[in-house]
Design a protein around this motif. Structure first.
Motif, PDB file in Angstrom:
ATOM      1  N   THR A 179       0.829  -1.204   0.000  1.00 48.28           N
ATOM      2  CA  THR A 179       0.000   0.000   0.000  1.00 48.28           C
ATOM      3  C   THR A 179       0.866   1.257   0.000  1.00 48.28           C
ATOM      4  O   THR A 179       1.940   1.291   0.615  1.00 48.28           O
ATOM      5  N   VAL A 232      -4.605  -1.086   0.167  1.00 49.68           N
ATOM      6  CA  VAL A 232      -5.749  -1.113   1.083  1.00 49.68           C
ATOM      7  C   VAL A 232      -5.414  -0.314   2.338  1.00 49.68           C
ATOM      8  O   VAL A 232      -4.365  -0.516   2.958  1.00 49.68           O
ATOM      9  N   THR A 249     -12.937   1.052   5.230  1.00 49.53           N
ATOM     10  CA  THR A 249     -11.745   0.527   4.576  1.00 49.53           C
ATOM     11  C   THR A 249     -11.881   0.694   3.066  1.00 49.53           C
ATOM     12  O   THR A 249     -12.953   0.460   2.514  1.00 49.53           O
ATOM     13  N   TYR A 257     -10.031   0.093  -0.912  1.00 55.69           N
ATOM     14  CA  TYR A 257      -9.090  -0.640  -1.764  1.00 55.69           C
ATOM     15  C   TYR A 257      -9.011   0.068  -3.111  1.00 55.69           C
ATOM     16  O   TYR A 257     -10.028   0.431  -3.690  1.00 55.69           O
ATOM     17  N   SER A 292     -11.699   1.774  -7.400  1.00 54.43           N
ATOM     18  CA  SER A 292     -11.701   1.883  -5.943  1.00 54.43           C
ATOM     19  C   SER A 292     -12.959   1.219  -5.392  1.00 54.43           C
ATOM     20  O   SER A 292     -14.035   1.335  -5.983  1.00 54.43           O
ATOM     21  N   PRO A 351     -12.215  -4.912   0.200  1.00 49.41           N
ATOM     22  CA  PRO A 351     -10.850  -4.696   0.689  1.00 49.41           C
ATOM     23  C   PRO A 351     -10.342  -5.813   1.593  1.00 49.41           C
ATOM     24  O   PRO A 351      -9.172  -6.198   1.510  1.00 49.41           O
TER      25      PRO A 351
END
Length: 429
Positions: free
Chosen positions: A77, A104, A137, A139, A145, A206
């Motif tokens: 990430t 994430v 959360t 991702y 996204s 995610p």
């Protein structure tokens, strides 16, 4: 004199740089390969505004913000806390901006964010996310996204029109979509070039892409009076990344022997409208239950009693329906509405449901959503006044065993100061 001026200029530049790079948080846990502005991540390290945070394929980084919030990066990430200005004298003037570049990340709002939600922005390369006081959360990979909510609610919009990456606060408009923790099992997805997010059920989220550590807090409580050591969140013995914990899918409903004579759903419009004749009478089949709302009527026919399962959950897809949008001004015509992107999710264990769809009428699109209760006999309904956050429409309907499982409800919504919507929906499993 020249040296004095040079000294003042250098001092001024240093002060400006310091003001622009205030401390945005501190690392409270780091595992695997992690970096904070090209330095190896370590417990106690300060994170400045704008610092690039990165994690390797085995890396986890937990950052605690000055207002007891939490920013978690999972493996592979890249992210940053672009701005974190807390105005204690006037909390409404505080400003916050987080950015996820890839991977994430999880954000849990701190105390100051909750007092200035209108000034909080979480950007991905394709979307803007605002909060209602939230734990969520996100991702992002390539041009997509996806975001899920643990507590509270979020509002999401793709970039375009008046919603731009350099902006602050949530992007709220016709293309924005909301998601609340009550809508379990759902996520919002934004793809590059799309301004309106899609609400998805059963999609990879995610937690499935990058599972949390087993010691990642489900509901982090960061009390400033307690120790800020890693032991507060992570057991001291946890030196190596724990095995991934994959979030299990929601349990499916146990299917008993279907009733021989299930109670079917029938619906129609009992009054003529827009030059079309009524499609149903007010009196339905013998022994049927009836719900009447606006121009519509919904029947559940006589038959074997519907008994709701004691546990499990089920999702329905929007199969059919009809809606109209009326104006308070009688000189303005009523228009037909089309329903799109429908979701209906029933949690039998919690005896609750959530539902949402886009109502399109003329050149406007309205996001309608509601949550409510499920009775043991399969009656579903809500009272928007009792759930003002999770409802912008009233719902009254039935569940049925017919057609492999079905549902229907009549809805009513006040769309704005001048317009209201009334309609009926039919769903299948």
């Amino acid at each position: 004199m020249l040296r004095h001026a040079t000294f003042i200029a250098i001092t001024t530049i240093a002060c400006i740089a310091q003001a622009r790079a205030a401390e945005a948080g501190r690392v409270i846990f780091a595992a695997g390969v992690t970096q904070v502005a090209e330095r190896a991540g370590a417990e106690g390290m300060a994170v400045q505004e704008g610092d690039l945070l990165t994690t390797g394929t085995d890396g986890f980084l937990y950052v605690k913000t000055p207002d007891n919030g939490l920013f978690i990066l999972r493996p592979s990430t890249r992210a940053r806390i672009a701005a974190y200005h807390i105005d204690k004298a006037n909390p409404a003037n505080s400003r916050f901006k987080l950015e996820l570049l890839a991977g994430v990340a999880r954000s849990k709002s701190g105390d100051a964010v909750k007092l200035a939600r209108q000034n909080f922005r979480f950007n991905t390369p394709v979307a803007a996310i605002g909060v209602r006081g939230t734990d969520f959360t996100v991702y992002h990979e390539h041009d997509t996204s996806r975001v899920v909510v643990f507590t509270g609610g979020i509002i999401v919009s793709g970039f375009g029109g008046g919603c731009r990456p350099e902006g602050g606060g949530p992007c709220e408009g016709a293309a924005s979509r909301e998601l609340t923790a009550a809508q379990r099992g759902l996520l919002l997805q934004v793809k590059r070039g799309e301004t309106a997010p899609q609400l998805l059920s059963g999609a990879t989220g995610p937690d499935q892409v990058s599972p949390p550590r087993s010691d990642e807090p489900l509901a982090p409580v960061l009390d400033a009076k307690k120790s800020e050591s890693v032991a507060q969140i992570v057991p001291p013995a946890a030196q190596q990344p724990a095995p991934p914990v994959v979030v299990a899918p929601p349990p499916v409903v146990d299917v008993d022997t279907p009733p021989a004579n299930p109670r079917a759903l029938q619906w129609g419009r009992w009054a003529p409208l827009l030059g079309e004749q009524a499609t149903a009478g007010l009196v339905g089949p013998a022994g049927a239950e009836r719900i009447l709302g606006g121009n519509f009527v919904l029947f559940r026919t006589a038959g074997d009693a519907y008994v709701a399962p004691e546990r499990g959950s089920v999702s329905f897809s929007l199969k059919d329906g009809q809606a109209y949008i009326t104006n308070d001004d009688p000189a303005k015509a009523t228009v037909a509405g089309a329903m799109q992107n429908g979701q209906l999710n029933v949690d039998f264990g919690a005896r609750s449901f959530t539902t949402t769809f886009d109502l399109v009428g003329g050149d406007s699109t309205y996001k309608l959503y509601a949550q409510g209760d499920v009775a043991s006999n399969g009656r579903i309904g809500n009272n928007p006044g009792l759930r003002p956050v999770a409802n912008n429409m009233s719902v009254d309907g039935f569940l049925s065993n017919a057609n492999g499982g079905s549902a229907g409800y009549i809805f009513h919504s006040r769309l704005d100061d001048a317009r209201t919507a009334n309609g009926v929906t039919y769903w299948t499993h």
